[in-house]
Design a protein around this motif. Structure first.
Motif, PDB file in Angstrom:
ATOM      1  N   VAL A 180       0.483  -0.738   0.154  1.00  0.00           N
ATOM      2  CA  VAL A 180       0.259   0.042   0.106  1.00  0.00           C
ATOM      3  C   VAL A 180       0.774   1.159  -0.204  1.00  0.00           C
ATOM      4  CG1 VAL A 180      -1.959   1.193   0.850  1.00  0.00           C
ATOM      5  CG2 VAL A 180      -1.515  -1.208   0.927  1.00  0.00           C
ATOM      6  N   ASP A 182      -0.004   4.366  -0.834  1.00  0.00           N
ATOM      7  CA  ASP A 182      -0.556   5.913  -0.244  1.00  0.00           C
ATOM      8  C   ASP A 182      -0.668   6.023   0.744  1.00  0.00           C
ATOM      9  OD1 ASP A 182      -2.126   7.892  -1.278  1.00  0.00           O
ATOM     10  OD2 ASP A 182      -3.498   7.595  -0.018  1.00  0.00           O
ATOM     11  N   GLN A 184      -2.523   8.275   3.469  1.00  0.00           N
ATOM     12  CA  GLN A 184      -3.240   8.257   4.360  1.00  0.00           C
ATOM     13  C   GLN A 184      -4.365   7.172   3.985  1.00  0.00           C
ATOM     14  OE1 GLN A 184      -5.381  11.409   2.091  1.00  0.00           O
ATOM     15  NE2 GLN A 184      -4.621  12.599   3.660  1.00  0.00           N
ATOM     16  N   ARG A 185      -4.183   6.109   2.769  1.00  0.00           N
ATOM     17  CA  ARG A 185      -5.231   4.346   2.251  1.00  0.00           C
ATOM     18  C   ARG A 185      -4.428   3.171   3.747  1.00  0.00           C
ATOM     19  NH1 ARG A 185      -4.698   2.781  -3.546  1.00  0.00           N
ATOM     20  NH2 ARG A 185      -6.181   4.442  -2.600  1.00  0.00           N
ATOM     21  N   VAL A 188      -5.190   4.443   7.097  1.00  0.00           N
ATOM     22  CA  VAL A 188      -6.777   4.576   7.376  1.00  0.00           C
ATOM     23  C   VAL A 188      -7.224   2.780   7.548  1.00  0.00           C
ATOM     24  CG1 VAL A 188      -8.944   4.268   6.358  1.00  0.00           C
ATOM     25  CG2 VAL A 188      -8.273   6.357   6.160  1.00  0.00           C
ATOM     26  N   LEU A 189      -6.142   2.394   6.594  1.00  0.00           N
ATOM     27  CA  LEU A 189      -6.584   0.724   6.225  1.00  0.00           C
ATOM     28  C   LEU A 189      -6.576  -0.385   7.893  1.00  0.00           C
ATOM     29  CD1 LEU A 189      -6.912  -1.860   4.875  1.00  0.00           C
ATOM     30  CD2 LEU A 189      -4.736  -1.929   3.802  1.00  0.00           C
TER      31      LEU A 189
END
Length: 270
Positions: A180, A182, A184-185, A188-189
């Motif tokens: 992953v 990103d 921010q992604r 959140v994940l």
């Protein structure tokens, strides 16, 4: 603290100065421990779990049935509290890797005299050390609150299980961070995934009490096997825990190999 705070400048050596592997370990430890936001996210949820269990759930539930035998709820839940700390610390390690990439620190790292294996080994060991320390801290706090009086062999098994789980799950989180991209992604994940994995496993309740769908989810949830490893270590010592320790070791070796390949490939792409 921002990642750029660890950067070198023209007038002073970086705070992680040294050579090779030693410098890498020092730099990674500073990166993981000086970010207050990440540390708060790693410590506060676990402290909340421990306080909740110590002040209400332990007296409310009393005992549970674990594999056909009655077990005091404090002894049953201590491994879950340890794993809550472990997952929180592992997400910190993965988040630091994503932030490092997002802030362009990778380019600066490779301007320092550093080999790929030193970078990979330093990142794995520093992250695993932080995860292990926080897991043991959760164990110590839980034992003090619940007045745990366990034999020496159970303590030894718990510490061994915590070390194996720290290595395995830190590597798994780092592996996720290489996939992953990103930041921010990823944030959140992991902040959604970690509590879901914890509660979709027999952490705070026996697996026999779960419904069919929940039991299927627990069977494919890696946290289930990590928590069970620590629970067997606490309740039965090494004889009951060694199959789960072996599984954690295999997962750790595979995940470490995957992280090493991914980080080395990313470094060559710079």
């Amino acid at each position: 603290m921002n990642l750029s705070d660890l950067a070198d400048d023209d007038t002073a050596a970086p705070p992680w100065h040294g050579s090779g592997f030693t410098a890498t370990l020092r730099r990674e430890w500073l990166l993981l421990t000086r970010n207050r936001s990440n540390l708060l996210l790693a410590v506060v949820p676990t402290a909340g779990y421990i306080a909740l269990v110590a002040t209400s759930l332990a007296d409310l539930i009393g005992t549970v049935t674990y594999r056909g035998e009655p077990v005091g709820y404090p002894d049953f839940v201590v491994p879950a509290l340890m794993f809550a700390a472990l997952l929180a610390a592992a997400t910190t390690s993965g988040t630091a890797l994503v932030q490092e990439r997002a802030h362009g620190m990778a380019l600066e790292l490779w301007s320092y005299p550093l080999t790929r294996w030193q970078y990979v080994a330093g990142k794995l060991l520093a992250g695993s050390a932080l995860v292990f320390v926080q897991t043991v801290a959760a164990l110590a706090a839980s034992a003090a609150l619940f007045r745990g009086r366990w034999p020496a062999d159970r303590w030894a098994a718990l510490l061994c299980g915590a070390l194996l789980a720290a290595l395995a799950f830190n590597a798994l989180c780092l592996l996720l961070a290489t996939v992953v991209r990103d930041s921010q992604r990823f944030t959140v994940l992991v902040n959604v995934l970690a509590p879901l994995l914890l509660f979709a496993s027999p952490s705070f309740y026996p697996i026999e009490n779960l419904g069919t769908v929940q039991r299927i989810l627990a069977d494919v949830n890696p946290v289930s096997y990590g928590v069970t490893a620590l629970r067997e270590a606490l309740l039965r010592g090494f004889p009951g825990a060694w199959p789960y320790f072996l599984l954690l070791g295999v997962v750790g070796v595979v995940a470490v190999a995957g992280v090493g390949r991914a980080l080395a490939r990313q470094s060559r792409a710079l």
